[in-house]
Design a protein around this motif. Structure first.
Motif, PDB file in Angstrom:
ATOM      1  N   GLN A  17       0.811  -1.222   0.000  1.00  0.00           N
ATOM      2  CA  GLN A  17       0.000   0.000   0.000  1.00  0.00           C
ATOM      3  C   GLN A  17       0.844   1.272   0.000  1.00  0.00           C
ATOM      4  O   GLN A  17       0.338   2.352  -0.246  1.00  0.00           O
ATOM      5  N   PRO A  76      -3.022   2.936  -4.775  1.00  0.00           N
ATOM      6  CA  PRO A  76      -3.664   4.074  -4.087  1.00  0.00           C
ATOM      7  C   PRO A  76      -4.928   3.670  -3.314  1.00  0.00           C
ATOM      8  O   PRO A  76      -5.182   4.189  -2.221  1.00  0.00           O
ATOM      9  N   THR A  77      -5.694   2.745  -3.857  1.00  0.00           N
ATOM     10  CA  THR A  77      -6.887   2.260  -3.154  1.00  0.00           C
ATOM     11  C   THR A  77      -6.485   1.588  -1.848  1.00  0.00           C
ATOM     12  O   THR A  77      -7.080   1.828  -0.793  1.00  0.00           O
ATOM     13  N   ARG A  79      -3.774   2.056  -0.132  1.00  0.00           N
ATOM     14  CA  ARG A  79      -3.223   3.052   0.797  1.00  0.00           C
ATOM     15  C   ARG A  79      -4.350   3.702   1.604  1.00  0.00           C
ATOM     16  O   ARG A  79      -4.283   3.815   2.830  1.00  0.00           O
ATOM     17  N   VAL A  80      -5.392   4.137   0.918  1.00  0.00           N
ATOM     18  CA  VAL A  80      -6.519   4.785   1.595  1.00  0.00           C
ATOM     19  C   VAL A  80      -7.238   3.794   2.509  1.00  0.00           C
ATOM     20  O   VAL A  80      -7.566   4.111   3.656  1.00  0.00           O
ATOM     21  N   HIS A  83      -5.182   3.068   5.663  1.00  0.00           N
ATOM     22  CA  HIS A  83      -5.227   4.226   6.559  1.00  0.00           C
ATOM     23  C   HIS A  83      -6.575   4.317   7.272  1.00  0.00           C
ATOM     24  O   HIS A  83      -6.641   4.508   8.494  1.00  0.00           O
ATOM     25  N   GLN A  84      -7.648   4.156   6.503  1.00  0.00           N
ATOM     26  CA  GLN A  84      -8.996   4.259   7.070  1.00  0.00           C
ATOM     27  C   GLN A  84      -9.246   3.197   8.130  1.00  0.00           C
ATOM     28  O   GLN A  84      -9.880   3.475   9.150  1.00  0.00           O
TER      29      GLN A  84
END
Length: 152
Positions: A17, A76-77, A79-80, A83-84
């Motif tokens: 990620q 990118p998906t 990574r978000v 994090h979420q």
């Protein structure tokens, strides 16, 4: 057909990620690996499974074991999503070539364009010692992974 117990785990390098490469054979001789394929980030069952692993992380990521979770989502998906949900273990992107690693493990659903819920416990020698493959709507029991790891 999915990889079976006793088979050599297909090697791969996928981006996590954070855009860093993770290679399965990098753990050979060092750690056992729990490799978890899941269909998609941000979906109910997947989020539940990955958060359950997060909550039990010391069992699945320690001096003896490395947890790797792979989907066909983009970096990118992931990574978000990580994090979420507070997912600190590697989320690997099998996005391009689309599903190549999922296919190598026999868990790519061609009709859906994503991985099935396949889990592979791989020993330090790179051999699959336990596996389970569930359909898209069927969550797995992470306690089964823990039992498989204890048997190594």
């Amino acid at each position: 057909m999915a990889i079976e117990v006793g088979d050599a785990a297909p090697d791969f390098t996928l981006m996590n990620q954070h855009g860093q490469p993770v290679t399965l054979s990098g753990y050979r001789g060092v750690k056992n690996v729990v490799l978890v394929f899941y269909p998609f980030a941000f979906t109910g069952v997947c989020t539940g499974e990955l958060c359950a692993l997060r909550d039990a992380l010391p069992e699945f990521e320690n001096d003896q074991v490395q947890l790797l979770a792979a989907s066909c989502d983009s970096v990118p998906t992931l990574r978000v999503f990580s994090h979420q949900e507070g997912l600190e273990y590697p989320l690997l992107s099998d996005f391009w070539p689309h599903g190549e690693v999922s296919r190598a493990y026999g868990v790519f659903a061609e009709d859906k364009g994503c991985a099935l819920r396949g889990t592979f416990v791989i020993d330090k020698d790179g051999v699959v010692r336990w596996t389970v493959v569930n359909g898209l709507p069927d969550a797995r029991d992470l306690h089964d992974y823990a039992k498989a790891l204890q048997a190594l």
